[in-house]
Design a protein around this motif. Sequence first.
Motif, PDB file in Angstrom:
ATOM      1  N   ILE A  82      46.698  35.234  39.424  1.00 18.87           N
ATOM      2  CA  ILE A  82      45.430  35.017  38.726  1.00 18.87           C
ATOM      3  C   ILE A  82      45.698  35.056  37.232  1.00 18.87           C
ATOM      4  CG2 ILE A  82      44.768  37.477  38.868  1.00 18.87           C
ATOM      5  CD1 ILE A  82      41.917  35.679  39.664  1.00 18.87           C
ATOM      6  N   GLU A  83      45.035  34.176  36.484  1.00 22.67           N
ATOM      7  CA  GLU A  83      45.349  34.021  35.057  1.00 22.67           C
ATOM      8  C   GLU A  83      44.137  34.343  34.191  1.00 22.67           C
ATOM      9  OE1 GLU A  83      48.385  33.562  34.242  1.00 22.67           O
ATOM     10  OE2 GLU A  83      48.999  33.150  36.305  1.00 22.67           O
ATOM     11  N   ILE A  84      44.414  34.677  32.947  1.00 19.34           N
ATOM     12  CA  ILE A  84      43.342  34.849  31.963  1.00 19.34           C
ATOM     13  C   ILE A  84      42.567  33.532  31.875  1.00 19.34           C
ATOM     14  CG2 ILE A  84      42.872  35.181  29.485  1.00 19.34           C
ATOM     15  CD1 ILE A  84      45.214  37.244  29.558  1.00 19.34           C
ATOM     16  N   GLY A  85      41.236  33.623  31.926  1.00 17.51           N
ATOM     17  CA  GLY A  85      40.396  32.419  31.906  1.00 17.51           C
ATOM     18  C   GLY A  85      39.917  32.007  33.285  1.00 17.51           C
ATOM     19  N   ASP A  86      40.602  32.481  34.344  1.00 16.42           N
ATOM     20  CA  ASP A  86      40.132  32.176  35.704  1.00 16.42           C
ATOM     21  C   ASP A  86      38.781  32.849  35.960  1.00 16.42           C
ATOM     22  OD1 ASP A  86      42.309  30.655  36.376  1.00 16.42           O
ATOM     23  OD2 ASP A  86      43.309  32.210  37.580  1.00 16.42           O
ATOM     24  N   HIS A  87      37.934  32.195  36.751  1.00 23.02           N
ATOM     25  CA  HIS A  87      36.713  32.835  37.233  1.00 23.02           C
ATOM     26  C   HIS A  87      37.069  33.681  38.444  1.00 23.02           C
ATOM     27  CE1 HIS A  87      33.748  29.805  35.230  1.00 23.02           C
ATOM     28  NE2 HIS A  87      34.644  30.297  34.404  1.00 23.02           N
ATOM     29  N   ALA A  88      36.543  34.910  38.482  1.00 26.18           N
ATOM     30  CA  ALA A  88      37.001  35.851  39.498  1.00 26.18           C
ATOM     31  C   ALA A  88      35.866  36.724  40.001  1.00 26.18           C
ATOM     32  CB  ALA A  88      38.111  36.732  38.925  1.00 26.18           C
ATOM     33  N   GLY A  89      36.003  37.172  41.247  1.00 33.34           N
ATOM     34  CA  GLY A  89      35.034  38.063  41.862  1.00 33.34           C
ATOM     35  C   GLY A  89      35.639  39.428  42.141  1.00 33.34           C
ATOM     36  N   VAL A  90      34.911  40.482  41.729  1.00 28.90           N
ATOM     37  CA  VAL A  90      35.322  41.855  42.046  1.00 28.90           C
ATOM     38  C   VAL A  90      34.494  42.312  43.236  1.00 28.90           C
ATOM     39  CG1 VAL A  90      35.479  44.230  41.206  1.00 28.90           C
ATOM     40  CG2 VAL A  90      35.946  42.315  39.651  1.00 28.90           C
ATOM     41  N   LYS A  91      35.179  42.673  44.324  1.00 21.81           N
ATOM     42  CA  LYS A  91      34.521  42.996  45.595  1.00 21.81           C
ATOM     43  C   LYS A  91      34.592  44.501  45.875  1.00 21.81           C
ATOM     44  CE  LYS A  91      37.200  40.258  48.057  1.00 21.81           C
ATOM     45  NZ  LYS A  91      38.255  40.064  47.053  1.00 21.81           N
ATOM     46  N   TRP A  92      33.957  44.910  46.996  1.00 20.69           N
ATOM     47  CA  TRP A  92      33.976  46.327  47.427  1.00 20.69           C
ATOM     48  C   TRP A  92      35.415  46.830  47.495  1.00 20.69           C
ATOM     49  CZ3 TRP A  92      31.162  50.520  47.864  1.00 20.69           C
ATOM     50  CH2 TRP A  92      31.445  51.491  48.819  1.00 20.69           C
ATOM     51  N   PHE A 125      28.659  47.254  37.555  1.00 21.64           N
ATOM     52  CA  PHE A 125      27.456  47.414  36.742  1.00 21.64           C
ATOM     53  C   PHE A 125      27.862  47.778  35.313  1.00 21.64           C
ATOM     54  CE2 PHE A 125      25.051  48.844  40.834  1.00 21.64           C
ATOM     55  CZ  PHE A 125      24.933  47.514  41.238  1.00 21.64           C
ATOM     56  N   GLN A 126      28.790  46.998  34.775  1.00 20.02           N
ATOM     57  CA  GLN A 126      29.273  47.158  33.404  1.00 20.02           C
ATOM     58  C   GLN A 126      29.810  45.788  32.979  1.00 20.02           C
ATOM     59  OE1 GLN A 126      32.634  49.920  33.240  1.00 20.02           O
ATOM     60  NE2 GLN A 126      33.449  49.193  35.194  1.00 20.02           N
ATOM     61  N   GLN A 127      29.993  45.616  31.677  1.00 21.18           N
ATOM     62  CA  GLN A 127      30.396  44.287  31.183  1.00 21.18           C
ATOM     63  C   GLN A 127      31.860  43.979  31.451  1.00 21.18           C
ATOM     64  OE1 GLN A 127      28.389  45.382  27.300  1.00 21.18           O
ATOM     65  NE2 GLN A 127      28.109  43.180  27.263  1.00 21.18           N
ATOM     66  N   TYR A 128      32.687  45.029  31.547  1.00 11.49           N
ATOM     67  CA  TYR A 128      34.123  44.827  31.779  1.00 11.49           C
ATOM     68  C   TYR A 128      34.590  45.737  32.912  1.00 11.49           C
ATOM     69  CZ  TYR A 128      34.130  42.237  27.412  1.00 11.49           C
ATOM     70  OH  TYR A 128      33.866  41.316  26.434  1.00 11.49           O
ATOM     71  N   SER A 129      35.082  45.112  33.976  1.00 11.07           N
ATOM     72  CA  SER A 129      35.420  45.860  35.182  1.00 11.07           C
ATOM     73  C   SER A 129      36.878  45.605  35.560  1.00 11.07           C
ATOM     74  CB  SER A 129      34.482  45.370  36.297  1.00 11.07           C
ATOM     75  OG  SER A 129      34.707  46.056  37.479  1.00 11.07           O
ATOM     76  N   ILE A 130      37.524  46.638  36.105  1.00 12.00           N
ATOM     77  CA  ILE A 130      38.940  46.528  36.492  1.00 12.00           C
ATOM     78  C   ILE A 130      39.068  46.358  37.998  1.00 12.00           C
ATOM     79  CG2 ILE A 130      40.963  48.036  36.815  1.00 12.00           C
ATOM     80  CD1 ILE A 130      40.760  48.804  33.956  1.00 12.00           C
ATOM     81  N   ALA A 131      40.017  45.526  38.431  1.00 11.79           N
ATOM     82  CA  ALA A 131      40.366  45.445  39.856  1.00 11.79           C
ATOM     83  C   ALA A 131      41.840  45.109  39.984  1.00 11.79           C
ATOM     84  CB  ALA A 131      39.519  44.379  40.555  1.00 11.79           C
ATOM     85  N   LYS A 132      42.408  45.444  41.154  1.00  8.48           N
ATOM     86  CA  LYS A 132      43.806  45.072  41.420  1.00  8.48           C
ATOM     87  C   LYS A 132      43.891  43.546  41.501  1.00  8.48           C
ATOM     88  CE  LYS A 132      45.306  49.319  41.910  1.00  8.48           C
ATOM     89  NZ  LYS A 132      46.134  49.912  40.840  1.00  8.48           N
ATOM     90  N   ALA A 133      44.897  42.973  40.838  1.00  2.00           N
ATOM     91  CA  ALA A 133      45.046  41.512  40.820  1.00  2.00           C
ATOM     92  C   ALA A 133      45.127  40.959  42.246  1.00  2.00           C
ATOM     93  CB  ALA A 133      46.304  41.129  40.039  1.00  2.00           C
ATOM     94  N   ALA A 134      45.778  41.705  43.159  1.00  2.00           N
ATOM     95  CA  ALA A 134      45.954  41.214  44.531  1.00  2.00           C
ATOM     96  C   ALA A 134      44.628  41.090  45.267  1.00  2.00           C
ATOM     97  CB  ALA A 134      46.889  42.155  45.304  1.00  2.00           C
ATOM     98  N   HIS A 135      43.599  41.794  44.799  1.00  2.00           N
ATOM     99  CA  HIS A 135      42.332  41.834  45.542  1.00  2.00           C
ATOM    100  C   HIS A 135      41.170  41.093  44.896  1.00  2.00           C
ATOM    101  CE1 HIS A 135      42.817  44.097  49.260  1.00  2.00           C
ATOM    102  NE2 HIS A 135      43.807  44.739  48.660  1.00  2.00           N
ATOM    103  N   VAL A 136      41.292  40.669  43.626  1.00  2.76           N
ATOM    104  CA  VAL A 136      40.183  39.883  43.084  1.00  2.76           C
ATOM    105  C   VAL A 136      40.188  38.506  43.750  1.00  2.76           C
ATOM    106  CG1 VAL A 136      39.915  40.999  40.836  1.00  2.76           C
ATOM    107  CG2 VAL A 136      41.552  39.125  41.093  1.00  2.76           C
ATOM    108  N   SER A 137      38.999  37.931  43.906  1.00  2.00           N
ATOM    109  CA  SER A 137      38.887  36.599  44.519  1.00  2.00           C
ATOM    110  C   SER A 137      38.770  35.559  43.424  1.00  2.00           C
ATOM    111  CB  SER A 137      37.614  36.525  45.381  1.00  2.00           C
ATOM    112  OG  SER A 137      37.693  37.430  46.443  1.00  2.00           O
ATOM    113  N   LYS A 138      39.511  34.485  43.567  1.00  2.00           N
ATOM    114  CA  LYS A 138      39.351  33.370  42.623  1.00  2.00           C
ATOM    115  C   LYS A 138      38.091  32.601  42.978  1.00  2.00           C
ATOM    116  CE  LYS A 138      43.753  31.761  41.087  1.00  2.00           C
ATOM    117  NZ  LYS A 138      44.733  30.691  41.140  1.00  2.00           N
TER     118      LYS A 138
END
Length: 349
Positions: A82-92, A125-138
């Motif tokens: 996943i790259e900077i600029g990609d649209h991504a989803g942070v899941k449960w 529920f914040q403007q900047y959220s962290i997730a493991k790269a392996a688990h964010v969805s493109k």
Amino acid sequence: AIPKTQWAQVLERHGEGVTYKQIPVPEPGPDEVLVNIKYSGVCHTDLHAVKGDWPLERKLPLVGGHEGAGIVVAKGSLATGIEIGDHAGVKWLNGSCLSCEFCRKSDEPLCAKALLSGYTVDGTFQQYSIAKAAHVSKIPKHVALDAIAPVLCAGVTVYKGLKESGARPGETVAIVGAGGGLGSLAQQYAKAMGLHIVAIDGGDEKKAMCESLGAEAYVDFTKSKDLVKDVQKATPDGLGPHAVILVAVSELPFQQAADYVRSRGTIVAIGLPANAFLKAPVFNTVVRMITIKGSYVGNRQDGDEAIDFFARGLIKSPFKTVPLSELGKVYELMEQGKIAGRYVLEMPN
Ligand code: 8ID
Ligand code: ZN
């Protein structure tokens, strides 16, 4: 440039509501990405977390939320795919160990070391959220970030639950809690899969919504005098649904399903009402060969498939958008069972 502070909704202590305030922007670790969240859906799970409903400890203070859609703005040195600029989803599922038997067999939600967004780690529920790269969805760039947000938990979860039910195209599924967030998406996924749909929920607003989403029948649990009979009568041949998807937040429907499910049918428990138990008559479960099982979010592939259904235009589910600052009001409506579909929070600019 990434700011040093940001707006967030924070649960400070058990027994309190959420507080809208400024907090520091977190920095991603080596295998993590930082996502500038644009929209986040509000799931009933977030309300369970505020209330402390479950026998599972949560982080405090806590930023809730796990249906976050946004743009990757920073990543660690080991973050791949996943790259900077990609649209991504942070899941449960914010992260998992990737090396235990469950992770190796693509049951990442069962990983003992799973990190849960908005529960064991800060969520969306914040403007900047962290997730493991392996688990964010493109997320494909043509997909609207507000409409996709509810897919990231509600959509993935019901898509997985429908697959776990084993229901085949042409068969009938009953969706219990059909007027809520998960239920509204379940109808759209079921329709896309070629299933007949019996929707079960309460009130006329939800009835109208269910009929517009693809339900062929609506059974109102607040009005029905014999729910079991009414659900069976609502199926095309009167023999009951082949599958039941339970997404209600109360115990009674979990007890009723075994009475109306078709023989050889499958009941999938997904809703998580506090202190609830599943109870079914042993005799009927045996001689009618009923399967009762649980289903818990989905793995990374389920996530990508659920997003792909949406990207192909197969999933259109109602949502209302309000600013992040109004989360408390959304929780009030949710507590009263007054939300038809999903609320999506828009982050401040
Ligand atoms: O992975 C999972 N298993 C998973 C993932 C995401 C969410 C589980 N959940 C859980 C949530 O924690 C919550 O317990 O699924 C449940 C539903 O989440 P939601 O869709 O976000 O909740 P909602 O929007 O409040 O909808 C619930 C609906 O249930 C109806 C309500 O009217 C509402 O529309 N309902 C109730 I309460 N009692 C009912 C009944 N007896 C009922 N519908 C039919 N019959
Ligand atoms: Zn959820």
